[in-house]
Scaffold this motif. Structure first.
Motif, PDB file in Angstrom:
ATOM      1  N   PHE A  84     -41.224  40.330 -44.791  1.00 24.82           N
ATOM      2  CA  PHE A  84     -41.587  39.934 -46.508  1.00 24.82           C
ATOM      3  C   PHE A  84     -43.057  39.764 -45.511  1.00 24.82           C
ATOM      4  O   PHE A  84     -43.496  38.423 -44.868  1.00 24.82           O
TER       5      PHE A  84
ATOM      6  N   PHE B 167     -46.016  37.585 -52.846  1.00 30.71           N
ATOM      7  CA  PHE B 167     -44.616  38.347 -51.396  1.00 30.71           C
ATOM      8  C   PHE B 167     -45.200  39.968 -51.711  1.00 30.71           C
ATOM      9  O   PHE B 167     -44.820  40.539 -52.405  1.00 30.71           O
TER      10      PHE B 167
ATOM     11  N   ASN C  18     -51.572  33.923 -49.755  1.00 32.09           N
ATOM     12  CA  ASN C  18     -51.634  33.204 -50.866  1.00 32.09           C
ATOM     13  C   ASN C  18     -52.819  32.835 -52.134  1.00 32.09           C
ATOM     14  O   ASN C  18     -53.569  33.867 -51.504  1.00 32.09           O
TER      15      ASN C  18
ATOM     16  N   GLN D   4     -36.200  37.222 -43.431  1.00 27.89           N
ATOM     17  CA  GLN D   4     -34.637  36.544 -43.911  1.00 27.89           C
ATOM     18  C   GLN D   4     -34.141  37.146 -42.708  1.00 27.89           C
ATOM     19  O   GLN D   4     -33.187  38.178 -43.515  1.00 27.89           O
TER      20      GLN D   4
ATOM     21  N   SER E 139     -54.749  33.248 -46.615  1.00 24.28           N
ATOM     22  CA  SER E 139     -54.012  34.188 -45.255  1.00 24.28           C
ATOM     23  C   SER E 139     -53.135  34.643 -45.752  1.00 24.28           C
ATOM     24  O   SER E 139     -53.030  34.508 -46.387  1.00 24.28           O
TER      25      SER E 139
ATOM     26  N   GLY F 233     -32.053  31.507 -45.696  1.00 25.97           N
ATOM     27  CA  GLY F 233     -33.427  31.707 -46.646  1.00 25.97           C
ATOM     28  C   GLY F 233     -34.549  32.158 -45.492  1.00 25.97           C
ATOM     29  O   GLY F 233     -34.445  32.232 -44.776  1.00 25.97           O
ATOM     30  N   LEU F 234     -36.140  32.843 -46.569  1.00 31.32           N
ATOM     31  CA  LEU F 234     -36.664  32.857 -45.818  1.00 31.32           C
ATOM     32  C   LEU F 234     -37.644  31.933 -44.542  1.00 31.32           C
ATOM     33  O   LEU F 234     -37.672  30.614 -44.525  1.00 31.32           O
TER      34      LEU F 234
ATOM     35  N   TYR G  85     -42.863  36.996 -43.355  1.00 34.34           N
ATOM     36  CA  TYR G  85     -41.318  35.618 -43.430  1.00 34.34           C
ATOM     37  C   TYR G  85     -40.541  36.496 -43.143  1.00 34.34           C
ATOM     38  O   TYR G  85     -40.001  37.589 -43.420  1.00 34.34           O
TER      39      TYR G  85
ATOM     40  N   LYS H  51     -48.557  33.806 -38.578  1.00 36.31           N
ATOM     41  CA  LYS H  51     -49.539  33.873 -39.424  1.00 36.31           C
ATOM     42  C   LYS H  51     -50.996  33.710 -39.399  1.00 36.31           C
ATOM     43  O   LYS H  51     -51.349  33.657 -38.095  1.00 36.31           O
TER      44      LYS H  51
ATOM     45  N   GLY I 172     -54.346  31.502 -55.298  1.00 33.08           N
ATOM     46  CA  GLY I 172     -54.110  30.925 -56.555  1.00 33.08           C
ATOM     47  C   GLY I 172     -52.992  29.721 -56.379  1.00 33.08           C
ATOM     48  O   GLY I 172     -52.168  29.463 -58.069  1.00 33.08           O
ATOM     49  N   GLY I 173     -52.696  29.272 -55.218  1.00 37.34           N
ATOM     50  CA  GLY I 173     -51.849  27.817 -54.837  1.00 37.34           C
ATOM     51  C   GLY I 173     -49.924  28.293 -55.306  1.00 37.34           C
ATOM     52  O   GLY I 173     -49.733  27.692 -54.721  1.00 37.34           O
ATOM     53  N   LYS I 174     -49.637  29.849 -55.097  1.00 39.15           N
ATOM     54  CA  LYS I 174     -48.909  30.309 -54.731  1.00 39.15           C
ATOM     55  C   LYS I 174     -48.924  31.709 -54.111  1.00 39.15           C
ATOM     56  O   LYS I 174     -49.801  32.114 -53.817  1.00 39.15           O
ATOM     57  N   LEU I 175     -47.834  31.936 -53.310  1.00 40.86           N
ATOM     58  CA  LEU I 175     -47.863  33.069 -52.416  1.00 40.86           C
ATOM     59  C   LEU I 175     -46.775  34.377 -53.131  1.00 40.86           C
ATOM     60  O   LEU I 175     -46.646  34.392 -53.852  1.00 40.86           O
TER      61      LEU I 175
ATOM     62  N   PHE J 154     -48.986  36.069 -44.147  1.00 39.74           N
ATOM     63  CA  PHE J 154     -47.805  35.769 -43.645  1.00 39.74           C
ATOM     64  C   PHE J 154     -47.278  37.109 -43.611  1.00 39.74           C
ATOM     65  O   PHE J 154     -46.986  37.327 -44.004  1.00 39.74           O
TER      66      PHE J 154
ATOM     67  N   THR K 196     -55.177  33.520 -40.396  1.00 44.49           N
ATOM     68  CA  THR K 196     -55.930  32.625 -41.991  1.00 44.49           C
ATOM     69  C   THR K 196     -57.361  32.912 -42.099  1.00 44.49           C
ATOM     70  O   THR K 196     -57.636  33.039 -42.710  1.00 44.49           O
TER      71      THR K 196
END
Lengths: 115, 110
Positions: B89, B100, B93, B38, B32, B43-44, B36, B49, B95-98, B34, B51
């Motif tokens: 930004f 950037f 995604n 800021q 997926s 924050g972001l 973002y 997005k 392996g479970g993390k984004l 994205f 998919t």
């Protein structure tokens, strides 16, 4: 929902002091991430947790940094002793594991200044 | 390794100008994607997005299309406003993390 809540918003401390940053993720989210943002290095992932368990801490810069997640609604990032080069904005984010398309929700950040 | 490459900033535009911020990625499979945003002192926030391939994400007049063939996800807006001034930004995604990109600063002048 109040979103991801970080405290404090600003922290100024002297070199050598201990600093503790706090984060409350969104209720029901089971993944939590700590990021550091600086002009020089951009956005860096420090560590992330799934179900309160640290999964990847390869981004933690050195032993002076530690992070804990004692329960699903609270996490801390501690720096001891702090150094001027630790000055940065630290962000916490949370998400729901298993729903990668949902993205993350970020807190407003803690701006840390070490003098 | 997995990475995101964004157009370097800062990008300075006049109000009502067209915006494109390029983003390409290197990833395993079809993650997926994205964008973002800021705003200063904040924050972001998730802007939009997509998919799967050929999906178009859109929000607040911004659009981006998931291009599998070129592994790109360029951000576009037809007419920018001063209030769009922020850092953008690109991310995916894995392996479970984004993962950037480095961020692209946009400054819109009246």
């Amino acid at each position: 929902d109040a979103g991801v809540i970080q405290s404090p918003r600003h922290e100024v401390t002297e070199m050598g002091q201990e600093v503790t940053l706090r984060c409350k993720p969104i209720s029901g989210h089971n993944s939590l991430f700590w990021y550091r943002q600086t002009m020089m290095r951009g956005l860096e992932l420090l560590i992330y947790f799934n179900n309160n368990v640290p999964i990847d801490d390869s981004g933690m810069p050195e032993d002076r940094f530690s992070a804990k997640m004692p329960n699903a609604s609270f996490s801390t990032l501690k720096i001891q002793p702090s150094e001027p080069r630790d000055s940065a904005v630290y962000f916490c984010a949370s998400s729901l594991e298993g729903r990668p398309a949902a993205g993350y929700t970020f807190g407003s950040g803690t701006r840390l200044t070490v003098v | 390794g997995d990475s995101v490459t964004q157009m370097e900033g800062p990008v300075t535009l006049s109000e009502e100008a067209c915006l494109t911020i390029n983003c390409t990625y290197t990833a395993t499979g079809y993650p997926s994607l994205f964008w973002y945003v800021q705003y200063p002192g904040e924050g972001l926030q998730l802007l939009l997005k997509a998919t799967k391939a050929d999906d178009k994400g859109s929000n607040k007049g911004f659009e981006a299309t998931y291009r599998k063939e070129t592994t790109s996800f360029h951000l576009e807006k037809g007419s920018v406003q001063v209030s769009d001034s922020a850092v953008y930004f690109c991310a995916f995604n894995q392996g479970g993390k984004l993962i950037f990109g480095q961020g692209t600063e946009l400054s819109v002048k009246p």
